[in-house]
Each structure stands twice: as C-alpha cells, then as structure tokens.
Design a protein around this motif. Structure first.
Motif, PDB file in Angstrom:
ATOM      1  N   GLN A  11       1.144  -1.202  -0.430  1.00  0.00           N
ATOM      2  CA  GLN A  11      -0.276   0.322  -0.165  1.00  0.00           C
ATOM      3  C   GLN A  11       0.859   1.415   0.087  1.00  0.00           C
ATOM      4  OE1 GLN A  11      -3.500   0.488   3.341  1.00  0.00           O
ATOM      5  NE2 GLN A  11      -3.961  -2.161   2.752  1.00  0.00           N
ATOM      6  N   ASN A  12       1.897   1.192   0.990  1.00  0.00           N
ATOM      7  CA  ASN A  12       2.745   2.442   0.931  1.00  0.00           C
ATOM      8  C   ASN A  12       3.179   3.025  -0.895  1.00  0.00           C
ATOM      9  OD1 ASN A  12       4.499   4.670   2.070  1.00  0.00           O
ATOM     10  ND2 ASN A  12       5.989   2.754   1.458  1.00  0.00           N
ATOM     11  N   PHE A  13       4.153   1.660  -0.657  1.00  0.00           N
ATOM     12  CA  PHE A  13       4.081   2.141  -2.255  1.00  0.00           C
ATOM     13  C   PHE A  13       3.429   3.119  -3.519  1.00  0.00           C
ATOM     14  CE2 PHE A  13       5.328   0.323  -7.097  1.00  0.00           C
ATOM     15  CZ  PHE A  13       6.665   1.341  -7.401  1.00  0.00           C
ATOM     16  N   LEU A  14       2.441   1.301  -3.368  1.00  0.00           N
ATOM     17  CA  LEU A  14       1.234   2.391  -4.669  1.00  0.00           C
ATOM     18  C   LEU A  14       0.380   3.554  -4.517  1.00  0.00           C
ATOM     19  CD1 LEU A  14      -0.758  -1.251  -5.756  1.00  0.00           C
ATOM     20  CD2 LEU A  14       1.178   0.490  -7.231  1.00  0.00           C
ATOM     21  N   LEU A  15       0.093   4.197  -3.084  1.00  0.00           N
ATOM     22  CA  LEU A  15       0.268   5.433  -2.705  1.00  0.00           C
ATOM     23  C   LEU A  15       0.782   6.369  -2.313  1.00  0.00           C
ATOM     24  CD1 LEU A  15      -2.847   3.838   0.173  1.00  0.00           C
ATOM     25  CD2 LEU A  15      -3.728   4.515  -2.466  1.00  0.00           C
ATOM     26  N   ASN A  16       2.503   5.812  -1.873  1.00  0.00           N
ATOM     27  CA  ASN A  16       2.938   7.522  -1.985  1.00  0.00           C
ATOM     28  C   ASN A  16       4.160   7.453  -2.294  1.00  0.00           C
ATOM     29  OD1 ASN A  16       1.492   7.474   0.781  1.00  0.00           O
ATOM     30  ND2 ASN A  16       2.625   6.360   1.992  1.00  0.00           N
ATOM     31  N   GLU A  17       4.680   6.217  -2.566  1.00  0.00           N
ATOM     32  CA  GLU A  17       6.077   6.303  -3.999  1.00  0.00           C
ATOM     33  C   GLU A  17       5.753   6.289  -5.174  1.00  0.00           C
ATOM     34  OE1 GLU A  17       8.771   3.347  -2.530  1.00  0.00           O
ATOM     35  OE2 GLU A  17       7.666   3.689  -0.669  1.00  0.00           O
ATOM     36  N   GLU A  18       4.859   6.061  -5.922  1.00  0.00           N
ATOM     37  CA  GLU A  18       4.048   6.337  -7.553  1.00  0.00           C
ATOM     38  C   GLU A  18       3.367   7.287  -7.485  1.00  0.00           C
ATOM     39  OE1 GLU A  18       6.151   4.432 -10.138  1.00  0.00           O
ATOM     40  OE2 GLU A  18       7.056   3.793  -8.335  1.00  0.00           O
ATOM     41  N   PRO A  19       2.460   7.523  -8.954  1.00  0.00           N
ATOM     42  CA  PRO A  19       1.652   8.644  -9.352  1.00  0.00           C
ATOM     43  C   PRO A  19       0.909   7.687 -10.052  1.00  0.00           C
ATOM     44  CG  PRO A  19       3.335   7.944 -11.104  1.00  0.00           C
ATOM     45  CD  PRO A  19       3.824   7.230 -10.036  1.00  0.00           C
ATOM     46  N   LEU A  20       0.412   7.055  -8.916  1.00  0.00           N
ATOM     47  CA  LEU A  20      -0.964   5.362  -9.099  1.00  0.00           C
ATOM     48  C   LEU A  20      -2.286   6.143  -9.597  1.00  0.00           C
ATOM     49  CD1 LEU A  20      -2.107   2.602  -9.809  1.00  0.00           C
ATOM     50  CD2 LEU A  20      -2.773   2.373  -7.630  1.00  0.00           C
ATOM     51  N   GLU A  21      -2.589   7.584  -8.585  1.00  0.00           N
ATOM     52  CA  GLU A  21      -3.681   8.001  -8.941  1.00  0.00           C
ATOM     53  C   GLU A  21      -4.105   8.767  -9.839  1.00  0.00           C
ATOM     54  OE1 GLU A  21      -6.164  11.556  -5.842  1.00  0.00           O
ATOM     55  OE2 GLU A  21      -4.312  11.386  -5.345  1.00  0.00           O
ATOM     56  N   GLU A  22      -3.066   9.572 -10.017  1.00  0.00           N
ATOM     57  CA  GLU A  22      -2.746  10.283 -11.345  1.00  0.00           C
ATOM     58  C   GLU A  22      -2.769   9.243 -12.956  1.00  0.00           C
ATOM     59  OE1 GLU A  22       0.277  12.750 -14.318  1.00  0.00           O
ATOM     60  OE2 GLU A  22       0.509  12.612 -11.684  1.00  0.00           O
ATOM     61  N   VAL A  23      -3.020   8.214 -12.899  1.00  0.00           N
ATOM     62  CA  VAL A  23      -2.566   7.636 -13.821  1.00  0.00           C
ATOM     63  C   VAL A  23      -3.989   6.808 -13.954  1.00  0.00           C
ATOM     64  CG1 VAL A  23      -1.544   4.980 -14.529  1.00  0.00           C
ATOM     65  CG2 VAL A  23      -0.350   6.560 -13.588  1.00  0.00           C
ATOM     66  N   LEU A  24      -4.609   6.655 -12.407  1.00  0.00           N
ATOM     67  CA  LEU A  24      -5.840   5.970 -12.895  1.00  0.00           C
ATOM     68  C   LEU A  24      -6.406   6.710 -12.621  1.00  0.00           C
ATOM     69  CD1 LEU A  24      -5.854   3.142  -9.524  1.00  0.00           C
ATOM     70  CD2 LEU A  24      -5.334   2.664 -12.037  1.00  0.00           C
ATOM     71  N   ARG A  25      -6.754   7.831 -12.920  1.00  0.00           N
ATOM     72  CA  ARG A  25      -7.380   9.661 -13.741  1.00  0.00           C
ATOM     73  C   ARG A  25      -7.630   9.658 -14.487  1.00  0.00           C
ATOM     74  NH1 ARG A  25      -5.654  13.950 -10.349  1.00  0.00           N
ATOM     75  NH2 ARG A  25      -6.050  12.958  -8.012  1.00  0.00           N
ATOM     76  N   GLU A  26      -6.126   9.074 -14.883  1.00  0.00           N
ATOM     77  CA  GLU A  26      -5.927   9.759 -16.745  1.00  0.00           C
ATOM     78  C   GLU A  26      -7.197   9.127 -17.395  1.00  0.00           C
ATOM     79  OE1 GLU A  26      -1.806  10.034 -17.165  1.00  0.00           O
ATOM     80  OE2 GLU A  26      -1.984  11.819 -16.523  1.00  0.00           O
ATOM     81  N   ARG A  27      -7.156   7.035 -16.749  1.00  0.00           N
ATOM     82  CA  ARG A  27      -7.418   5.951 -17.515  1.00  0.00           C
ATOM     83  C   ARG A  27      -9.224   6.214 -17.786  1.00  0.00           C
ATOM     84  NH1 ARG A  27      -5.355   2.364 -21.233  1.00  0.00           N
ATOM     85  NH2 ARG A  27      -6.760   0.376 -20.930  1.00  0.00           N
ATOM     86  N   PHE A  28      -9.492   6.805 -16.767  1.00  0.00           N
ATOM     87  CA  PHE A  28     -10.807   6.642 -16.217  1.00  0.00           C
ATOM     88  C   PHE A  28     -11.932   8.182 -16.732  1.00  0.00           C
ATOM     89  CE2 PHE A  28     -15.108   9.079 -13.651  1.00  0.00           C
ATOM     90  CZ  PHE A  28     -14.974   8.328 -13.904  1.00  0.00           C
ATOM     91  N   ALA A  29     -10.928   9.401 -17.130  1.00  0.00           N
ATOM     92  CA  ALA A  29     -11.313   9.811 -18.468  1.00  0.00           C
ATOM     93  C   ALA A  29     -10.960  10.036 -19.650  1.00  0.00           C
ATOM     94  CB  ALA A  29     -10.550  11.542 -18.357  1.00  0.00           C
TER      95      ALA A  29
END
Length: 101
Positions: A11-29
């Motif tokens: 969880q730490n890696f995906l939530l804090n160290e990688e731009p996963l939120e941005e990637v998923l937001r772009e995919r959603f859009a």
C-alpha cells in the motif's frame, strides 16, 4: 467465470511512492471520453491473492497490500511497465466486481 488480471504491491508503494492516483484518474477520463464502461478497480488488502496465480512466497506477512484489478489484461501489462516494481497475477471468479453506487 470472469478472468481478472492485477498488479499488486505494498500500500505504501502504490499510495505514496508512485503516481498511481494520477494514472488511474487519466484512465478514468479516457474511458469517459470513449464511452467505455470502467473495468478496473483499486483495492486495499485484497482477499483474492490466495486464489490467484501468485507465488505467495513473494509476499511479506508484515506488509499491507493494494491492487489494481482489471478485466483488461493489456491494461495491467501496461500498468506494470508504467509503474514497475509490482507483481502481476490473475484469477478467475464466477462474479464480476461492481462499482459501488
């Protein structure tokens, strides 16, 4: 049966160290622009990892894990290349994940 593909990491890696939120937001859009139904989900502490193709020896019992799950294998492969340092796997289920209302 539905085939699901996933990336898994701490969880730490995906939530804090990688731009996963941005990637998923772009995919959603992108899905909204092309009028495609969402076929991926972000899951904390996934329970399915014991039923997957994953080698459980790779996981530390000390970590909390998170996953991105999708029906689209190519999206998961792309995500692994985009993020790196994640484990990929797959599993089958008789039911489909449904987004919460």
């Amino acid at each position: 049966m539905f085939d699901y593909y996933f990336i898994l990491a701490s969880q730490n890696f995906l939530l804090n160290e990688e731009p996963l939120e941005e990637v998923l937001r772009e995919r959603f859009a992108y899905y909204q622009r092309i009028d495609k139904k969402i076929d991926f989900w972000f899951i904390l502490n996934p329970e399915f990892i014991g039923n997957s193709s994953l080698d459980m020896k790779k996981l530390s019992p000390k970590n909390s894990y998170a996953a991105v799950v999708s029906l689209d294998k190519s999206f998961i492969q792309w995500l692994k290349l985009r993020i790196g340092f994640v484990i990929i796997g797959e599993f089958s289920s008789p039911s489909v994940f449904l987004p919460s209302s």
